[in-house]
Design a protein around this motif. Structure first.
Motif, short mmCIF file in Angstrom:
data_model
loop_
_atom_site.label_atom_id
_atom_site.label_comp_id
_atom_site.label_asym_id
_atom_site.label_seq_id
_atom_site.Cartn_x
_atom_site.Cartn_y
_atom_site.Cartn_z
N GLY A 112 41.95 63.51 38.94
CA GLY A 112 42.31 63.89 37.57
C GLY A 112 42.38 62.73 36.59
O GLY A 112 42.83 62.90 35.47
N GLN A 113 41.93 61.55 37.00
CA GLN A 113 41.96 60.38 36.12
C GLN A 113 40.63 60.24 35.38
O GLN A 113 39.57 60.34 35.99
CB GLN A 113 42.26 59.12 36.91
CG GLN A 113 43.63 59.15 37.56
CD GLN A 113 43.87 57.91 38.40
OE1 GLN A 113 42.95 57.31 38.94
NE2 GLN A 113 45.14 57.54 38.52
N ARG A 114 40.73 59.95 34.10
CA ARG A 114 39.52 59.75 33.29
C ARG A 114 38.93 58.38 33.59
O ARG A 114 39.64 57.39 33.67
CB ARG A 114 39.88 59.85 31.81
CG ARG A 114 38.66 59.80 30.91
CD ARG A 114 39.01 60.14 29.48
NE ARG A 114 39.40 61.52 29.30
CZ ARG A 114 38.54 62.53 29.11
NH1 ARG A 114 37.26 62.29 29.07
NH2 ARG A 114 38.98 63.75 28.95
N TYR A 115 37.61 58.33 33.77
CA TYR A 115 36.93 57.05 33.98
C TYR A 115 37.05 56.20 32.72
O TYR A 115 37.15 56.73 31.61
CB TYR A 115 35.44 57.30 34.29
CG TYR A 115 35.16 57.60 35.74
CD1 TYR A 115 34.31 56.80 36.46
CD2 TYR A 115 35.73 58.69 36.37
CE1 TYR A 115 34.03 57.07 37.80
CE2 TYR A 115 35.45 58.98 37.70
CZ TYR A 115 34.60 58.16 38.40
OH TYR A 115 34.33 58.43 39.72
N ARG A 116 37.01 54.89 32.88
CA ARG A 116 37.04 53.96 31.76
C ARG A 116 35.69 53.97 31.04
O ARG A 116 34.66 54.25 31.64
CB ARG A 116 37.32 52.53 32.23
CG ARG A 116 38.72 52.31 32.74
CD ARG A 116 38.99 50.84 33.04
NE ARG A 116 37.89 50.10 33.62
CZ ARG A 116 37.58 50.08 34.92
NH1 ARG A 116 38.29 50.75 35.78
NH2 ARG A 116 36.57 49.36 35.36
N SER A 117 35.73 53.60 29.79
CA SER A 117 34.51 53.48 29.01
C SER A 117 33.64 52.38 29.57
O SER A 117 34.14 51.35 30.05
CB SER A 117 34.86 53.17 27.55
OG SER A 117 33.69 52.90 26.81
N MET A 118 32.34 52.54 29.47
CA MET A 118 31.41 51.49 29.86
C MET A 118 31.37 50.39 28.82
O MET A 118 30.98 49.26 29.10
CB MET A 118 29.99 52.06 30.00
CG MET A 118 29.87 53.06 31.11
SD MET A 118 28.30 53.98 31.20
CE MET A 118 27.20 53.24 30.08
N LEU A 119 31.78 50.70 27.58
CA LEU A 119 31.76 49.72 26.50
C LEU A 119 32.89 48.73 26.67
O LEU A 119 34.03 49.12 26.93
CB LEU A 119 31.86 50.43 25.15
CG LEU A 119 30.75 51.42 24.85
CD1 LEU A 119 31.05 52.17 23.57
CD2 LEU A 119 29.41 50.72 24.77
N GLN A 120 32.59 47.47 26.52
CA GLN A 120 33.58 46.42 26.67
C GLN A 120 34.33 46.16 25.39
O GLN A 120 33.88 46.29 24.34
CB GLN A 120 32.93 45.12 27.15
CG GLN A 120 32.04 45.28 28.33
CD GLN A 120 32.76 45.68 29.61
OE1 GLN A 120 33.81 45.13 29.90
NE2 GLN A 120 32.23 46.63 30.33
#
Length: 120
Positions: A112-120
């Motif tokens: 249920g955790q949202r993945y982190r953005s690929m953008l730094q």
């Protein structure tokens, strides 16, 4: 990963470090990016900015480092680009950044955790 159904299926990246997001709105964009860039990580490590020059400098340096171990990199990229009729990755950088920022395609793990953005 391909998502959705129909003729144009978006492509979502699932990274090994818990990052992910939309890469492009068609299956054609994903191989163009993979073939033409050092990595998706490098392509999203710096903002596109006004003219993209800082990101392009960053990618040129990453390519330079790869060529130390793979001198035929450019030749093989050209061969694949022609064989698959792919657009140059440079033309897709702004679209990649816009796609990666699209929260609608941010992955959610089994926990249920949202993945982190690929953008730094």
């Amino acid at each position: 990963m391909l998502v959705g159904s129909g003729g144009r299926r978006p492509v979502v990246y699932v990274g090994p470090e818990g990052e992910g997001g939309l890469v492009g709105m068609s299956i054609r964009d994903a191989p163009a990016l993979v073939v033409g860039l050092p990595s998706l990580y490098d392509a999203t490590a710096k903002p596109v900015g006004d003219d993209g020059s800082k990101l392009r400098e960053w990618l040129a340096q990453a390519d330079h480092d790869i060529r130390d171990d793979w001198p035929q990199l450019d030749m093989e990229r050209d061969r694949l680009r022609k064989a698959l009729d792919l657009p140059p990755a440079d033309e897709l950088l702004a679209a990649l950044h816009a796609a990666a920022a699209d929260e609608r395609y941010r992955l959610i793990s089994d926990a249920g955790q949202r993945y982190r953005s690929m953008l730094q």
